[in-house]
Write a protein that holds these residues in place. Sequence first.
Motif, PDB file in Angstrom:
ATOM      1  N   ASP A  50       2.574   6.651  -5.579  1.00  0.00           N
ATOM      2  CA  ASP A  50       2.128   6.976  -6.936  1.00  0.00           C
ATOM      3  C   ASP A  50       0.971   7.964  -6.952  1.00  0.00           C
ATOM      4  O   ASP A  50       0.534   8.376  -8.015  1.00  0.00           O
ATOM      5  N   MET A  51       0.458   8.315  -5.797  1.00  0.00           N
ATOM      6  CA  MET A  51      -0.676   9.231  -5.725  1.00  0.00           C
ATOM      7  C   MET A  51      -0.159  10.653  -5.533  1.00  0.00           C
ATOM      8  O   MET A  51       0.790  10.880  -4.799  1.00  0.00           O
ATOM      9  N   GLN A  52      -0.818  11.594  -6.205  1.00  0.00           N
ATOM     10  CA  GLN A  52      -0.454  12.994  -6.013  1.00  0.00           C
ATOM     11  C   GLN A  52      -1.688  13.797  -5.613  1.00  0.00           C
ATOM     12  O   GLN A  52      -2.803  13.453  -5.984  1.00  0.00           O
ATOM     13  N   GLN A 103      -7.278   3.110   2.344  1.00  0.00           N
ATOM     14  CA  GLN A 103      -5.994   2.881   1.681  1.00  0.00           C
ATOM     15  C   GLN A 103      -5.060   4.078   1.853  1.00  0.00           C
ATOM     16  O   GLN A 103      -4.020   4.142   1.217  1.00  0.00           O
ATOM     17  N   GLY A 104      -5.449   5.037   2.689  1.00  0.00           N
ATOM     18  CA  GLY A 104      -4.578   6.168   2.973  1.00  0.00           C
ATOM     19  C   GLY A 104      -4.872   7.429   2.167  1.00  0.00           C
ATOM     20  O   GLY A 104      -4.206   8.442   2.356  1.00  0.00           O
ATOM     21  N   VAL A 105      -5.870   7.392   1.292  1.00  0.00           N
ATOM     22  CA  VAL A 105      -6.181   8.563   0.466  1.00  0.00           C
ATOM     23  C   VAL A 105      -6.670   9.714   1.344  1.00  0.00           C
ATOM     24  O   VAL A 105      -6.182  10.850   1.241  1.00  0.00           O
ATOM     25  N   GLY A 106      -7.637   9.447   2.207  1.00  0.00           N
ATOM     26  CA  GLY A 106      -8.159  10.483   3.094  1.00  0.00           C
ATOM     27  C   GLY A 106      -7.079  11.030   4.014  1.00  0.00           C
ATOM     28  O   GLY A 106      -7.019  12.239   4.271  1.00  0.00           O
ATOM     29  N   THR A 107      -6.218  10.165   4.484  1.00  0.00           N
ATOM     30  CA  THR A 107      -5.119  10.589   5.347  1.00  0.00           C
ATOM     31  C   THR A 107      -4.185  11.535   4.602  1.00  0.00           C
ATOM     32  O   THR A 107      -3.776  12.568   5.134  1.00  0.00           O
ATOM     33  N   ARG A 108      -3.869  11.206   3.351  1.00  0.00           N
ATOM     34  CA  ARG A 108      -3.000  12.089   2.556  1.00  0.00           C
ATOM     35  C   ARG A 108      -3.659  13.438   2.320  1.00  0.00           C
ATOM     36  O   ARG A 108      -2.999  14.479   2.383  1.00  0.00           O
ATOM     37  N   LEU A 109      -4.968  13.444   2.030  1.00  0.00           N
ATOM     38  CA  LEU A 109      -5.673  14.712   1.843  1.00  0.00           C
ATOM     39  C   LEU A 109      -5.644  15.536   3.132  1.00  0.00           C
ATOM     40  O   LEU A 109      -5.376  16.736   3.118  1.00  0.00           O
ATOM     41  N   MET A 110      -5.916  14.875   4.241  1.00  0.00           N
ATOM     42  CA  MET A 110      -5.919  15.570   5.532  1.00  0.00           C
ATOM     43  C   MET A 110      -4.519  16.093   5.866  1.00  0.00           C
ATOM     44  O   MET A 110      -4.372  17.225   6.342  1.00  0.00           O
ATOM     45  N   PRO A 141       0.807  -1.222   0.000  1.00  0.00           N
ATOM     46  CA  PRO A 141       0.000   0.000   0.000  1.00  0.00           C
ATOM     47  C   PRO A 141       0.838   1.267   0.000  1.00  0.00           C
ATOM     48  O   PRO A 141       0.446   2.267  -0.591  1.00  0.00           O
ATOM     49  N   SER A 142       2.010   1.278   0.645  1.00  0.00           N
ATOM     50  CA  SER A 142       2.814   2.498   0.670  1.00  0.00           C
ATOM     51  C   SER A 142       3.350   2.815  -0.722  1.00  0.00           C
ATOM     52  O   SER A 142       3.479   3.977  -1.088  1.00  0.00           O
ATOM     53  N   ALA A 143       3.632   1.790  -1.531  1.00  0.00           N
ATOM     54  CA  ALA A 143       4.054   2.030  -2.910  1.00  0.00           C
ATOM     55  C   ALA A 143       2.903   2.637  -3.708  1.00  0.00           C
ATOM     56  O   ALA A 143       3.101   3.532  -4.522  1.00  0.00           O
TER      57      ALA A 143
END
Length: 188
Positions: A18-20, A96-103, A12-14
Amino acid sequence: MVTTGKTTSSNPSAWLCDMQIRWMIRRDMPEVLEIEKKSFEYSWSEEDFLNCLRQRNCIGMVAEHHEQIVGYMVYELLKDQLHILNFAVAPGHRRQGVGTRLMDKLVGKLAMQRRQEITFEVRETNLAAQLFFKSRGCQAVDVLRGHYVDTDEDAYQMAYSPFGNDVLRMDRDKKNRLADWDDDRAAA
């Protein structure tokens, strides 16, 4: 692009690397609206998004993974805080960490823009959002009775401050000068 919504990597960290996170642009709107409709019973329309984003103090950002929008947020810049107006992650990409990255992106803006806290409202029935934001260090600071006009549902006003709970409590305890003046007159 059609996807199953599952990560293609066993790491998942990989996948997150790849997400921006980038500014929301007009061509993102179809994917954002699809996520919005799948996420909320009472969803924003395209016109709602555009009217909001035309405001000078409103900003939209998207989380993108291999040219696919997997989440977004819309927030407004206020004098001493950032106020989240809309926040969602595509159902197939949750946990999968998307919300965490946005926050995390938003929290980073607090320090850069010298604002002290992030505030937002969450429907009382949206337990998943409440739990997510609580896991990110947010607190419910008030109950807003009948906040949502579409259902007359209550909302929890939530807040986050990297400066700790004292800042949140201090701001909530403030009264306006008129209320203080009325209290002083009543005591006299």
